[in-house]
Design a protein around this motif. Structure first.
Motif, short mmCIF file in Angstrom:
data_model
loop_
_atom_site.label_atom_id
_atom_site.label_comp_id
_atom_site.label_asym_id
_atom_site.label_seq_id
_atom_site.Cartn_x
_atom_site.Cartn_y
_atom_site.Cartn_z
N GLY A 213 0.78 -1.23 0.00
CA GLY A 213 0.00 0.00 0.00
C GLY A 213 0.81 1.28 0.00
N GLY A 214 2.11 1.20 -0.28
CA GLY A 214 2.95 2.39 -0.25
C GLY A 214 3.58 2.71 -1.59
N ASP A 215 4.53 3.63 -1.56
CA ASP A 215 5.28 4.03 -2.75
C ASP A 215 6.72 4.32 -2.34
N ILE A 216 7.63 4.20 -3.29
CA ILE A 216 8.98 4.70 -3.06
C ILE A 216 8.95 6.22 -3.04
N VAL A 217 8.30 6.81 -4.06
CA VAL A 217 8.07 8.25 -4.11
C VAL A 217 6.67 8.48 -4.66
N SER A 218 6.12 9.65 -4.40
CA SER A 218 4.84 10.05 -4.97
C SER A 218 4.95 11.48 -5.47
N ASP A 219 3.88 11.97 -6.08
CA ASP A 219 3.88 13.30 -6.68
C ASP A 219 5.07 13.46 -7.61
N THR A 220 5.27 12.44 -8.44
CA THR A 220 6.45 12.44 -9.32
C THR A 220 6.39 13.52 -10.39
N LEU A 390 -0.70 -7.79 -15.68
CA LEU A 390 -0.39 -6.54 -16.37
C LEU A 390 -1.47 -5.48 -16.13
N ASP A 391 -2.72 -5.91 -16.02
CA ASP A 391 -3.80 -4.96 -15.78
C ASP A 391 -3.85 -4.48 -14.34
N GLU A 392 -3.47 -5.35 -13.40
CA GLU A 392 -3.61 -5.03 -11.97
C GLU A 392 -2.27 -4.79 -11.29
N GLY A 393 -1.19 -4.87 -12.06
CA GLY A 393 0.14 -4.72 -11.47
C GLY A 393 0.53 -3.28 -11.25
N GLY A 394 1.78 -3.09 -10.87
CA GLY A 394 2.27 -1.75 -10.56
C GLY A 394 3.59 -1.46 -11.26
N ALA A 395 3.72 -0.23 -11.74
CA ALA A 395 4.94 0.19 -12.40
C ALA A 395 5.90 0.82 -11.41
N ARG A 396 7.14 0.94 -11.79
CA ARG A 396 8.10 1.70 -11.00
C ARG A 396 7.75 3.19 -11.09
N PRO A 397 8.29 4.01 -10.20
CA PRO A 397 7.92 5.43 -10.20
C PRO A 397 8.07 6.06 -11.58
N LYS A 398 7.03 6.78 -11.99
CA LYS A 398 7.00 7.41 -13.30
C LYS A 398 7.54 8.83 -13.16
N SER A 399 8.84 8.96 -13.32
CA SER A 399 9.51 10.21 -13.03
C SER A 399 10.60 10.50 -14.05
N ALA A 400 10.76 11.78 -14.38
CA ALA A 400 11.87 12.18 -15.24
C ALA A 400 13.21 12.00 -14.55
#
Length: 442
Positions: A213-220, A390-400
């Protein structure tokens, strides 16, 4: 949002305006300029990673036309080295970088830097229609399409059915990392993961944190001002799993340098019950091929099972990793129209099915899973598991700034034998924040 590469973005727009204004004259001029080549027509360089190269080479030939040829150029095997080589070329505005096979985490960085052409209008619709949710998200940046999904990757839990049965695990139901580690340790088996200091280790860490239920980072979207969240209950839960495995007899002897390839060999050892293993879609074809070489028997292959990625926290749905390859077009290519057309061709349904059939690299478009060729090549329940993951999984942080994020996490979570839920998440959060703030160097 913090932006990088605005100058490159303006130059790219200027280039495209000139190309549009010149129309066919630009294409004719480009062709004449390349006439000293042996083919008398432009060659589009397609930088590919080492997965499925035979199929990719075939489609480079099939997607070549009377107007241009496509030539495959091989990138290094590691994602970090692939990014470094491509980033250096693009930062130098290399016009020979026409097509690129991109790890999905490269897309935000490259698009934000102005290094990728946008797939606009009909081209954007063509490459995104029917794409599964996980891979679709990987090609989007600021609500625009910057790459064509070619193949999609996800991890599942591969295991020996006999080992799970001996442990009393009902694999038709969700299982947790704790259960898997205990089952392996109590029955002489092992657990295969990727825990070397490289990108796949971050894939594992990220998936476990998302699953808690967490993230490495958010508001990327805020770039370097993203919120660092790794020091959380979810981060501690992920660290606890790593610590438990590292301290367990289920840990494989090469845990600290383990990768996708090293863990494969423990499934069917000369002695012992085998393993539970986290690995990508290619594993099925890898093991099936061992029957033909005589390395395993049909009975052993029939003992291979597969299940959804384990839960980090019991009762909380897991977040299987989402990966794969997206096809990007370099912003500085001399042949933007040709390159955008070629990208759509090499990411076609036919190419996606061929990659899945021959190399175990599964389609990004959902309808392709229903093709007769794939239904014959794979168990239907495995195809369904991959689509669901693939539909229910999670990607790594989407960040530049993903490259900085990944390297910072690796530096504090490796070695896995030193991970401690009471200290590692906090230490990595501080270091990651310092890196993003420019107060620390990697």
């Amino acid at each position: 949002m913090q932006k990088v590469g605005e100058g490159a973005r303006r130059r790219r727009r200027s280039r495209l305006r000139r190309a549009a204004a010149a129309g066919s004259v630009t294409v004719l001029t480009a062709t004449l300029l390349s006439a000293c080549g042996s083919s008398g027509k432009p060659t589009l360089n397609w930088y590919v990673n080492p997965d499925g190269v035979e199929v990719l080479t075939q489609y480079a030939a099939e997607c070549s036309t009377d107007e241009y040829d496509i030539e495959v150029q091989l990138l290094p095997s590691g994602a970090t080295d692939q990014r470094t080589q491509l980033a250096r070329r693009l930062a130098a505005e290399d016009s020979s970088t026409d097509l690129m096979s991109l790890d999905p985490v490269f897309v935000p960085e490259f698009a934000n830097a102005g290094w990728l052409l946008e797939f606009e209008g009909e081209a954007g619709d063509a490459v995104t229609e029917g794409i599964l949710d996980g891979p679709l998200d990987t090609v989007m940046w600021e609500d625009k399409v910057y790459a064509a999904p070619q193949w999609a990757n996800t991890q599942v839990l591969w295991y020996r059915k006999s080992l799970a049965e001996a442990a009393g695990l009902d694999m038709s139901q969700p299982v947790t990392f704790d259960q898997v580690i205990d089952a392996a340790a109590d029955n002489g088996g092992t657990v295969g993961v990727q825990a070397n200091r490289y990108e796949a280790y971050v894939v594992w860490i990220n998936a476990m944190i998302l699953g808690a239920g967490g993230d490495i980072v958010s508001d990327t979207e805020s770039g370097k001002d993203a919120q660092v969240d790794i020091d959380s209950d979810a981060g501690k839960a992920a660290a606890a799993v790593i610590q438990k495995l590292a301290d367990s007899s289920a840990a494989q002897s090469d845990l600290t340098v383990s990768n996708e390839g090293t863990s494969l060999g423990q499934m069917f050892p000369a002695e012992g019950p085998g393993e539970f293993m986290l690995n990508w879609t290619f594993a099925y074809k890898n093991y099936e091929g061992l029957i033909e070489t005589g390395d395993i028997t049909q009975d052993q292959f029939d003992d291979l099972g597969f299940a959804r990625y384990p839960q980090t926290v019991e009762g909380e749905p897991s977040a299987p990793p989402v990966g794969g390859i997206d096809i990007g077009v370099g912003a500085f290519t001399e042949y933007p129209e040709f390159a955008l057309e070629a990208a759509q061709c090499v990411a076609s349904d036919e190419a996606q099915v061929a990659l899945a059939r021959d190399a175990g690299l599964m389609p990004a478009r959902g309808a392709n899973y229903d093709s007769a060729e794939l239904q014959e090549a794979y168990p239907p329940e495995l195809l369904e598991l991959w689509q669901t993951s693939l539909d229910e999984g999670g990607a790594r942080p989407k960040s530049a700034y993903y490259a900085l994020i990944s390297q910072a996490v690796q530096s504090r979570w490796h070695s896995p034998t030193a991970v401690d839920p009471d200290s590692t998440p906090a230490e990595s959060a501080k270091f990651l924040q310092d890196v993003l703030d420019g107060k620390a160097l990697l």
